[in-house]
Design a protein around this motif. Structure first.
Motif, short mmCIF file in Angstrom:
data_model
loop_
_atom_site.label_atom_id
_atom_site.label_comp_id
_atom_site.label_asym_id
_atom_site.label_seq_id
_atom_site.Cartn_x
_atom_site.Cartn_y
_atom_site.Cartn_z
N LEU A 35 -8.66 -29.13 35.57
CA LEU A 35 -9.80 -29.68 36.29
C LEU A 35 -9.42 -30.12 37.70
CD1 LEU A 35 -12.71 -30.70 36.41
CD2 LEU A 35 -11.93 -32.83 35.36
N ASP A 36 -8.28 -30.80 37.84
CA ASP A 36 -7.89 -31.28 39.17
C ASP A 36 -7.70 -30.11 40.14
OD1 ASP A 36 -5.76 -30.36 37.70
OD2 ASP A 36 -4.35 -31.87 38.42
N ASN A 37 -7.19 -29.00 39.63
CA ASN A 37 -7.01 -27.81 40.49
C ASN A 37 -8.37 -27.23 40.89
OD1 ASN A 37 -5.69 -25.65 41.79
ND2 ASN A 37 -5.93 -24.37 39.98
N TRP A 38 -9.30 -27.13 39.97
CA TRP A 38 -10.63 -26.60 40.29
C TRP A 38 -11.34 -27.48 41.32
CZ3 TRP A 38 -11.43 -21.86 39.50
CH2 TRP A 38 -11.07 -21.20 38.32
N VAL A 39 -11.27 -28.79 41.12
CA VAL A 39 -11.95 -29.71 42.05
C VAL A 39 -11.34 -29.60 43.44
CG1 VAL A 39 -12.34 -32.15 42.58
CG2 VAL A 39 -12.69 -31.30 40.25
N GLU A 40 -10.03 -29.51 43.51
CA GLU A 40 -9.38 -29.38 44.82
C GLU A 40 -9.80 -28.08 45.51
OE1 GLU A 40 -4.89 -29.36 46.80
OE2 GLU A 40 -5.16 -29.49 44.63
N ARG A 41 -9.84 -26.98 44.76
CA ARG A 41 -10.25 -25.71 45.35
C ARG A 41 -11.69 -25.78 45.84
NH1 ARG A 41 -9.00 -20.84 41.39
NH2 ARG A 41 -10.24 -19.82 43.03
N ALA A 42 -12.57 -26.39 45.04
CA ALA A 42 -13.98 -26.48 45.44
C ALA A 42 -14.13 -27.31 46.71
CB ALA A 42 -14.79 -27.09 44.30
N ARG A 43 -13.45 -28.42 46.79
CA ARG A 43 -13.56 -29.27 47.98
C ARG A 43 -12.93 -28.61 49.19
NH1 ARG A 43 -11.80 -33.82 48.77
NH2 ARG A 43 -13.71 -34.89 49.43
N THR A 44 -11.87 -27.84 48.98
CA THR A 44 -11.25 -27.12 50.10
C THR A 44 -12.22 -26.09 50.69
OG1 THR A 44 -9.05 -27.42 49.13
CG2 THR A 44 -9.30 -25.66 50.76
N LYS A 45 -13.06 -25.50 49.84
CA LYS A 45 -14.06 -24.54 50.33
C LYS A 45 -15.29 -25.21 50.89
CE LYS A 45 -14.79 -20.74 48.06
NZ LYS A 45 -14.23 -19.75 48.98
N GLY A 46 -15.36 -26.54 50.83
CA GLY A 46 -16.46 -27.26 51.43
C GLY A 46 -17.54 -27.73 50.48
N HIS A 47 -17.34 -27.55 49.17
CA HIS A 47 -18.35 -27.96 48.20
C HIS A 47 -18.25 -29.45 47.90
CE1 HIS A 47 -19.67 -23.89 47.06
NE2 HIS A 47 -18.39 -23.53 47.15
N GLU A 48 -19.40 -30.11 47.87
CA GLU A 48 -19.44 -31.48 47.34
C GLU A 48 -19.30 -31.40 45.83
OE1 GLU A 48 -21.94 -34.61 49.29
OE2 GLU A 48 -23.06 -34.42 47.40
N VAL A 49 -18.60 -32.37 45.23
CA VAL A 49 -18.25 -32.28 43.81
C VAL A 49 -18.78 -33.50 43.06
CG1 VAL A 49 -16.31 -32.27 42.19
CG2 VAL A 49 -16.22 -30.87 44.26
N MET A 50 -19.25 -33.24 41.83
CA MET A 50 -19.66 -34.29 40.90
C MET A 50 -18.97 -34.05 39.56
SD MET A 50 -23.77 -34.65 41.61
CE MET A 50 -23.78 -36.32 40.90
N LEU A 51 -19.08 -35.03 38.65
CA LEU A 51 -18.63 -34.87 37.27
C LEU A 51 -19.85 -34.78 36.37
CD1 LEU A 51 -15.58 -37.30 36.79
CD2 LEU A 51 -15.57 -34.82 37.16
N ALA A 52 -19.86 -33.79 35.49
CA ALA A 52 -20.92 -33.64 34.49
C ALA A 52 -20.44 -34.31 33.20
CB ALA A 52 -21.25 -32.17 34.25
N VAL A 53 -20.70 -35.61 33.09
CA VAL A 53 -20.20 -36.41 31.96
C VAL A 53 -20.99 -36.06 30.70
CG1 VAL A 53 -19.88 -38.74 31.08
CG2 VAL A 53 -19.46 -38.25 33.50
N PRO A 54 -20.30 -35.76 29.58
CA PRO A 54 -21.02 -35.43 28.34
C PRO A 54 -21.71 -36.68 27.77
CG PRO A 54 -18.66 -35.56 27.93
CD PRO A 54 -18.83 -35.68 29.41
N MET A 55 -22.98 -36.51 27.41
CA MET A 55 -23.78 -37.58 26.80
C MET A 55 -24.50 -37.03 25.58
SD MET A 55 -25.37 -39.47 30.18
CE MET A 55 -24.31 -39.95 31.55
N GLU A 56 -25.00 -37.92 24.78
CA GLU A 56 -25.59 -37.56 23.48
C GLU A 56 -26.89 -36.79 23.64
OE1 GLU A 56 -27.06 -39.90 19.41
OE2 GLU A 56 -26.53 -41.01 21.24
N PRO A 57 -26.99 -35.58 23.03
CA PRO A 57 -28.26 -34.83 23.04
C PRO A 57 -29.16 -35.26 21.89
CG PRO A 57 -26.53 -33.49 22.10
CD PRO A 57 -25.88 -34.79 22.48
N GLN A 58 -30.36 -34.73 21.87
CA GLN A 58 -31.34 -35.10 20.85
C GLN A 58 -30.88 -34.71 19.45
OE1 GLN A 58 -33.94 -36.92 20.91
NE2 GLN A 58 -34.64 -37.00 23.04
N ASN A 59 -30.30 -33.54 19.27
CA ASN A 59 -29.93 -33.05 17.94
C ASN A 59 -28.46 -33.28 17.62
OD1 ASN A 59 -29.05 -31.25 19.82
ND2 ASN A 59 -29.86 -29.42 18.79
#
Length: 426
Positions: A241-265
């Motif tokens: 993950l740290d490598n992917w985030v660094e690559r994305a930010r190097t290309k100019g992308h703003e980055v967020m975390l998609a935190v897992p949360m409880e679904p309905q089912n």
């Protein structure tokens, strides 16, 4: 010579003439007396016929050889030369370099000007001759590399993000580096944001590509083809993950975390490890939240595409909103549940927030994705900003790239999530 004749000559020499013994003595002492007072002529021995014959034979042989050579010498020489291996090498004499033109042949720079542009100083004494104009350097060959594709909808394609982590904005924990507000009041969501011109008055559209990092192939394809104005949300349990985030930010992308949360089912639909669950105590959920936050650095906030049940539970959501405020992060309500209260709670708590207006690829047909993108334009025009959620499917990436080619011509601008914070209406 026959033996009787040889014996007779020997007898003659012993009786009547000084024989070989006397001749030997005379060679040793030419003036010795032989016992005869009368002068004698030196005796000469006639050559034998055999010796004469041998000499004649040798002379005849030499003559024959000389005659043969005289007749056949040219042919023999040619045959010898033909038998000797030869190699013919062409020697090209380089042409001498052209003599440089004398300075007088090169026109001074002043002589290339038209007569009417010369100042009225011709009556003055002639000045020293100007040095000859230097010959211009050879023109560089035209580049065959294709020019980078300019995407009209992207704001500041050459924007550079601040390298992460920034000192003062991170604290160590047993879960890894966690974001924090600096002593001087700087907040991670502002420092790590992609730069965007605040004076741009065009309606802003943010595209958030969620669930990044689950598949290395799809993640790499998105990084290669998406414009840098698209915000990327990575799942915290992705490999490297740290490598992917660094690559994305190097290309100019703003980055967020998609935190897992409880679904309905839940638990039939498992959102992943350390998901936030409404049944857990608040401290347990905060511990799980910090586990996700400690997996990378450089993100501006969190979102969730799975929390359809969790984000509808105020008691479960409020501690999470408070933790985000304390750490200087923003929250994007993906509205997995239309009755989500996470966005309103963030607004009431003073947490910077954004709201997802459409999920543009619930239907993966090209026509359906194009329709959702057009709806985003209508929402942005009415409210000043709009946010679209998507997943890194090849068709989605293709339609987004095509949609952006004329986005600026239609009067819109692609913006990162941080540039639409608190602009949208509830």
């Amino acid at each position: 010579m026959k033996a009787p004749a040889l014996l007779g000559r020997l007898k003659f020499d012993l009786r009547g003439r000084p024989g070989w013994l006397a001749r030997l003595k005379r060679r040793r002492n030419p003036h010795a007396d032989l016992g005869d007072d009368s002068p004698r002529k030196p005796s000469g021995k006639p050559l034998s016929r055999a010796l004469l014959g041998a000499v004649a034979a040798v002379a005849a042989g030499l003559g024959a050889v000389a005659g043969w050579l005289a007749l056949n010498g040219a042919e023999t020489t040619a045959a010898w030369e033909a038998a000797i291996p030869k190699a013919t090498v062409a020697v090209v004499t380089p042409k001498p370099p052209a003599a440089p033109q004398p300075p007088a042949a090169q026109a001074p720079a002043a002589q290339t000007l038209p007569a009417q542009t010369l100042p009225a100083q011709t009556a003055a004494p002639p000045a020293a001759p100007a040095p000859p104009a230097a010959s211009p350097p050879p023109a560089a060959p035209p580049s065959t590399a294709p020019a980078p594709l300019a995407l009209p909808g992207a704001a500041a394609p050459a924007a550079t993000l601040v390298p992460a982590p920034v000192p003062g904005l991170v604290e160590d924990s047993r879960n890894g580096p966690l974001p924090r507000i600096a002593e001087d009041g700087r907040k991670p969501w502002q420092v790590y944001a992609r730069p965007f011109p605040a004076g741009d008055k065009r309606p802003r559209i943010a595209i958030v590509m969620a669930d990044m990092g689950i598949s290395g192939v799809t993640t790499g394809n998105a990084l290669a083809k998406l414009p840098p104005g698209v915000t990327l949300a990575f799942v915290p349990y992705a490999e490297r993950l740290d490598n992917w985030v660094e690559r994305a930010r190097t290309k100019g992308h703003e980055v967020m975390l998609a935190v897992p949360m409880e679904p309905q089912n839940y638990p039939r639909d498992d959102p992943g490890p350390n998901a936030l669950l409404s049944m857990l105590a608040p401290e347990r959920n905060i511990e799980r939240l910090e586990w996700s936050l400690g997996k990378a650095v450089g993100y501006v906030g969190i979102t969730s595409t799975t929390g359809s049940k969790f984000t509808a539970n105020q008691a479960a959501v409020q501690p999470v909103i408070d933790a985000l405020k304390a750490r200087g992060l923003l929250f994007l309500d993906a509205r997995a549940n239309p009755r989500s209260i996470a966005g309103p709670l963030a607004t009431l708590s003073g947490v910077p927030r954004a709201l997802a207006d459409r999920t543009i690829d619930r239907d993966l047909s090209r026509g359906a994705i194009d329709d959702q993108l057009r709806e985003l334009e209508g929402i942005a025009k009415a409210n000043g900003a709009a946010v679209g959620m998507a997943s890194p499917y090849p068709t989605t990436i293709e339609r987004i790239a095509l949609w952006m080619t004329a986005l600026a011509d239609r009067g819109f601008v692609l913006a990162p999530v941080s540039a639409v914070v608190d602009i949208q209406k509830q």
